[in-house]
Design a protein around this motif. Structure first.
Motif, PDB file in Angstrom:
ATOM      1  N   GLY A  50      -4.838   5.323  -6.021  1.00 39.01           N
ATOM      2  CA  GLY A  50      -4.862   4.747  -7.369  1.00 39.01           C
ATOM      3  C   GLY A  50      -3.674   5.084  -8.238  1.00 39.01           C
ATOM      4  N   VAL A  51      -2.727   5.874  -7.707  1.00 42.26           N
ATOM      5  CA  VAL A  51      -1.651   6.381  -8.547  1.00 42.26           C
ATOM      6  C   VAL A  51      -0.446   5.437  -8.619  1.00 42.26           C
ATOM      7  CG1 VAL A  51       0.020   8.259  -8.816  1.00 42.26           C
ATOM      8  CG2 VAL A  51      -2.332   8.774  -8.176  1.00 42.26           C
ATOM      9  N   CYS A  52      -0.049   4.841  -7.480  1.00 45.28           N
ATOM     10  CA  CYS A  52       1.266   4.199  -7.441  1.00 45.28           C
ATOM     11  C   CYS A  52       1.281   2.762  -7.956  1.00 45.28           C
ATOM     12  CB  CYS A  52       1.829   4.249  -6.027  1.00 45.28           C
ATOM     13  SG  CYS A  52       1.081   3.060  -4.890  1.00 45.28           S
ATOM     14  N   GLY A  53       0.149   2.068  -7.879  1.00 41.54           N
ATOM     15  CA  GLY A  53       0.060   0.723  -8.435  1.00 41.54           C
ATOM     16  C   GLY A  53       0.578  -0.392  -7.551  1.00 41.54           C
ATOM     17  N   SER A  54       1.104  -0.072  -6.368  1.00 42.36           N
ATOM     18  CA  SER A  54       1.724  -1.130  -5.565  1.00 42.36           C
ATOM     19  C   SER A  54       0.689  -2.087  -4.970  1.00 42.36           C
ATOM     20  CB  SER A  54       2.577  -0.519  -4.446  1.00 42.36           C
ATOM     21  OG  SER A  54       1.753   0.184  -3.549  1.00 42.36           O
ATOM     22  N   CYS A  55      -0.584  -1.679  -4.933  1.00 46.12           N
ATOM     23  CA  CYS A  55      -1.633  -2.522  -4.335  1.00 46.12           C
ATOM     24  C   CYS A  55      -2.355  -3.364  -5.378  1.00 46.12           C
ATOM     25  CB  CYS A  55      -2.647  -1.638  -3.624  1.00 46.12           C
ATOM     26  SG  CYS A  55      -3.599  -0.649  -4.798  1.00 46.12           S
TER      27      CYS A  55
ATOM     28  N   CYS B  66      -6.712  -0.734  -3.352  1.00 47.22           N
ATOM     29  CA  CYS B  66      -6.994   0.418  -2.477  1.00 47.22           C
ATOM     30  C   CYS B  66      -8.213   1.191  -2.938  1.00 47.22           C
ATOM     31  CB  CYS B  66      -5.786   1.358  -2.405  1.00 47.22           C
ATOM     32  SG  CYS B  66      -5.515   2.326  -3.927  1.00 47.22           S
TER      33      CYS B  66
ATOM     34  N   ARG C 134      -6.860  -1.903  -8.675  1.00 49.07           N
ATOM     35  CA  ARG C 134      -6.281  -1.319  -7.468  1.00 49.07           C
ATOM     36  C   ARG C 134      -7.047  -1.801  -6.233  1.00 49.07           C
ATOM     37  NH1 ARG C 134      -2.325   0.195 -10.760  1.00 49.07           N
ATOM     38  NH2 ARG C 134      -2.081   2.445 -11.081  1.00 49.07           N
TER      39      ARG C 134
ATOM     40  N   VAL D   7       0.855  -1.187   0.000  1.00 42.56           N
ATOM     41  CA  VAL D   7       0.000   0.000   0.000  1.00 42.56           C
ATOM     42  C   VAL D   7       0.889   1.235   0.000  1.00 42.56           C
ATOM     43  CG1 VAL D   7      -1.696   1.335   1.301  1.00 42.56           C
ATOM     44  CG2 VAL D   7      -1.920  -1.153   1.166  1.00 42.56           C
ATOM     45  N   GLY D   8       0.774   2.037  -1.063  1.00 43.03           N
ATOM     46  CA  GLY D   8       1.608   3.228  -1.157  1.00 43.03           C
ATOM     47  C   GLY D   8       0.810   4.506  -0.980  1.00 43.03           C
ATOM     48  N   CYS D   9      -0.118   4.742  -1.898  1.00 43.36           N
ATOM     49  CA  CYS D   9      -0.737   6.070  -1.981  1.00 43.36           C
ATOM     50  C   CYS D   9      -2.196   6.090  -1.576  1.00 43.36           C
ATOM     51  CB  CYS D   9      -0.617   6.588  -3.409  1.00 43.36           C
ATOM     52  SG  CYS D   9      -1.588   5.623  -4.595  1.00 43.36           S
ATOM     53  N   GLU D  10      -2.883   4.972  -1.724  1.00 43.81           N
ATOM     54  CA  GLU D  10      -4.331   4.883  -1.485  1.00 43.81           C
ATOM     55  C   GLU D  10      -5.136   5.872  -2.314  1.00 43.81           C
ATOM     56  OE1 GLU D  10      -4.953   4.813   2.775  1.00 43.81           O
ATOM     57  OE2 GLU D  10      -4.838   2.630   2.760  1.00 43.81           O
TER      58      GLU D  10
END
Ligand SMILES: Cc1cc2nc3c(=O)[nH]c(=O)nc-3n(C[C@H](O)[C@H](O)[C@H](O)COP(=O)(O)OP(=O)(O)OC[C@H]3O[C@@H](n4cnc5c(N)ncnc54)[C@H](O)[C@@H]3O)c2cc1C
Ligand code: FES
Ligand code: FES
Lengths: 161, 293
Positions: free
Chosen positions: A45-50, A62, A60, A40-43
């Motif tokens: 929708g931007v970073c894609g890690s989730c 998140c 996503r 979980v990075g940004c919550e």
């Protein structure tokens, strides 16, 4: 609304958890199911890690409430990892140095696992366009592009055998 | 931060959803793809008491055509629009618009109905709705109505939808034989909303002059705009040296963009000139059957 029972199919297994409807899928995966491969990075929708797959489509985690996922099939990076060894994408990321800290890697695997099914032989440009949805602060991306190309070749050759 | 508490509803029929929407009115938000609503809830810009999930309702995701128009279900995901062979044949600006929205994973979940209901002034589908005379089909417990795109977008993130109304589908004009189109934009990064975007359609008459033309701009004000007056004066014009630039320059004079943190008004005017000129040139090339890269 207080906690409710939520039935989730994750990586081919059924789970029942109790959570408030406002609980995000990303938090349920990590906290209730202990599937901490989903980051979980940004919550927003931007970073894609989730990124996970919902019925095979990269999504996503998140931006989804866990309660929305009843009756759907969720696949996380754990579900894309063979019991022994590595998947072609994981192997290629390893060989091409497509990761350093690894924070972005699960989201990249879930995204490109789906994308390579849709487009088994992508160009560099196509890979870059898709990869623009996954932020990586370590690698500078070139090695990830090479890894995806290599994985695509491995999967195509594997399928041809 | 995490979303505030809400009560969750997952109707399985449209009638059930309309009943819930009528019952809770302003206290409820519909969730479609959630790709705009959930970020707003995560930072608590949106705190609805009730969330009505329309993802379990059958029959809201479709692409239909009757030759003259295409109809797309409100819950149709951007990805499906991007890949639809019917749309590529009958209304190619729509797949082109879909392809440009956000990132791959967002396009797998985001929906066209959600994009229109959100009404971001720089978003792709609202621009196309203005360009292609879309009719937005909405329902409530009181009945159905079709809202023309020009009456639908009221201001930034504001539409003429009444509380209790749900978008069920959108009808767009199909392109005619020999009608070309163009779509250009500038965004700072891949996946960002455009600073300015421009789209045009164009068909030549039998004498090779402009027979039919439509132009729309996004990111230049509170809603996307259609350049109706300019279209009227362009009809009958010749498409020789500098024609597209001349029309685009007039557009930049007519439209009054504002400055914000993303771009100054002057820069937006420059973008209007460049992007609209290129859209018109692309539309002409396609009208002549030439390939556009
Ligand atoms: C990182 C990021 C980048 C993005 N980039 C772009 C971009 O470049 N261009 C672009 O256009 N979009 C972009 N988006 C937004 C994306 O396209 C959304 O999918 C879209 O705007 C909203 O669609 P949705 O289905 O997700 O709607 P939701 O988020 O579910 O809903 C949005 C709003 O519409 C309402 N609503 C939804 N469906 C209906 C309906 N059927 N009837 C009535 N009201 C309804 C909701 O109540 C809510 O107020 C981006 C989003 C993110 C997170
Ligand atoms: S945490 Fe979901 S996209 Fe960043
Ligand atoms: S490897 Fe560190 S963020 Fe990508």
């Amino acid at each position: 609304m207080s906690k409710v029972a939520i039935k989730l199919a994750v990586n081919g297994e059924m789970h029942e958890i109790f959570a408030e409807p406002r609980k995000l899928l990303s938090d349920v995966l990590r906290e209730d199911l202990r599937l901490t491969g989903t980051h979980v990075g940004c919550e927003h929708g931007v970073c894609g890690s989730c990124t996970v797959q919902v019925d095979g489509a990269p999504s996503r985690a998140c931006l989804i409430f866990a309660i929305q996922m009843q009756g759907r099939e969720i696949t996380t990076v754990e579900g894309l990892t063979p019991d022994e060894g590595l998947s072609p994408l994981q192997q290629a990321l390893h060989e091409e140095h497509g990761l350093q800290c690894g924070f972005c890697t699960p989201g990249i695997i879930t995204t490109f696992d789906a994308y390579l099914r849709e487009n088994p032989d992508p160009s560099d440009d196509e890979i870059r366009k898709v990869l623009s949805g996954n932020l990586c602060r370590c690698t500078g991306y070139d090695s990830i592009v090479r890894a995806v190309k290599r994985a695509a070749r491995m999967i195509r050759e594997g399928a041809a055998e | 931060m995490k979303p505030a508490k809400f009560e969750y509803h997952a109707p399985e029929t449209i009638d059930e959803a309309l009943f819930l929407a009528a019952q809770y009115g302003d206290d409820a938000r519909v969730i479609a793809g959630g790709q705009s609503l959930v970020p707003m809830m995560n930072i608590r810009l949106a705190q609805p008491d009730h969330v009505i999930d329309i993802n379990n309702i059958g029959g809201l995701s479709y692409v239909r055509e009757d030759g003259e128009s295409v109809e797309i279900g409100a819950l149709t995901r951007h990805h499906r629009i991007e890949k639809s062979s019917e749309l590529m044949r009958l209304c190619p600006p729509l797949p082109a618009a879909a392809r440009n929205i956000g990132h791959y994973a967002l396009r797998e979940r985001g929906t066209i109905g959600g994009s229109l209901a959100l009404a971001d002034p720089a978003a792709e589908f609202p621009l196309m709705a203005m360009l292609l005379d879309a009719g937005i089909m909405v329902r409530s417990t009181l009945g159905e109505r079709v809202i023309h795109a020009s009456d639908f977008f009221v201001s930034v993130f504001t539409t003429s939808l009444e509380p209790g109304e749900i978008v069920t589908g959108i009808r767009f004009r199909a392109l005619a034989q020999g009608e070309g189109w163009g779509f250009r934009w500038l965004a700072r990064r891949s996946g960002d909303y455009a600073i300015v975007n421009a789209a045009a359609t164009l068909a030549l008459d039998s004498g090779g002059r402009i027979g039919r033309i439509a132009m729309a701009l996004g990111g230049v004000g509170a809603t996307p705009v259609r350049l109706t007056a300019l279209e009227q004066s362009a009809i009958g014009g010749e498409t020789i040296g500098g024609w597209a630039g001349a029309i685009a320059a007039e557009a930049a004079v007519l439209v009054e963009p504002e400055s914000d943190k993303n771009a100054s008004a002057e820069f937006r005017k420059e973008l209007i000139e460049v992007l609209l000129e290129k859209s018109l040139e692309d539309a002409l090339a396609r009208a002549r059957g030439q390939a556009v890269v």
